[in-house]
Design an enzyme around this catalytic site. Structure first.
Site, short mmCIF file in Angstrom:
data_model
loop_
_atom_site.label_atom_id
_atom_site.label_comp_id
_atom_site.label_asym_id
_atom_site.label_seq_id
_atom_site.Cartn_x
_atom_site.Cartn_y
_atom_site.Cartn_z
CG HIS A 149 0.31 0.42 2.28
ND1 HIS A 149 0.54 -0.81 2.73
CD2 HIS A 149 0.27 1.07 2.74
CE1 HIS A 149 0.87 -0.28 3.82
NE2 HIS A 149 0.81 0.83 3.97
CG HIS A 156 -0.54 5.80 2.38
ND1 HIS A 156 -1.20 5.60 2.25
CD2 HIS A 156 0.67 5.47 4.11
CE1 HIS A 156 -1.92 4.60 3.27
NE2 HIS A 156 -0.61 4.32 3.87
#
Length: 153
Positions: free
Chosen positions: A61, A76
């Protein structure tokens, strides 16, 4: 020397103030911008390295690329996506790999993230950066992957 940080994927630029997450909006991780990714037809999207350097962290992620002459950059992929435990993310690099700006890092599906109830917004943060030293692209601007998102002096 000025470091150019590229958009890791195509989308619309958001100010950190507009990121629906208090950690990023509050700049607790550092200054930067975010990209609201394009979600055309629900297709998979490959996030690319925003700078050349070494992959310091490679999570499904999120990833960090450390530059040779300057700061590290965090990308992110979506908000609260750590809770997916890697499901829906295909990581193409390992920690310690050298990457050039534009190299593929993670393939994911922003539309699928959104359909699952999470935000697909992608914060791009200059770790240990100084907000006053950043040149920021205007929020609302649409960028292609690889276009300059921000500069760091």
């Amino acid at each position: 020397m000025t470091l150019e940080v590229a958009a890791p994927l195509a989308g619309r630029v958001l100010a950190l103030d507009d990121v629906p997450d208090p950690v990023f909006a509050g700049r607790f991780v550092g200054p930067g911008l975010a990209v609201d990714p394009d979600r055309a037809e629900g297709a998979d999207v490959t996030a690319v390295a925003p700078v050349s350097g070494t992959v310091a962290k490679a999570h499904p992620h999120a990833f960090i690329v450390t530059t040779e002459s300057g700061p590290a950059v965090l990308v992110h992929l979506g908000l609260d996506t750590v809770g997916l435990a890697g499901k829906g993310f295909d990581v193409h690099v390992r920690e310690g790999d050298a990457v050039a700006a534009g190299d593929p890092v993670v393939t994911w599906n922003p539309a699928g993230i959104e359909e699952g109830g999470l935000s697909p917004v992608v914060p791009v943060i200059v770790l240990e950066g100084d907000e006053e030293s950043l040149g920021l692209t205007s929020p609302g601007t649409h960028l292609a992957a690889g276009d300059v998102l921000l500069t760091c002096r």
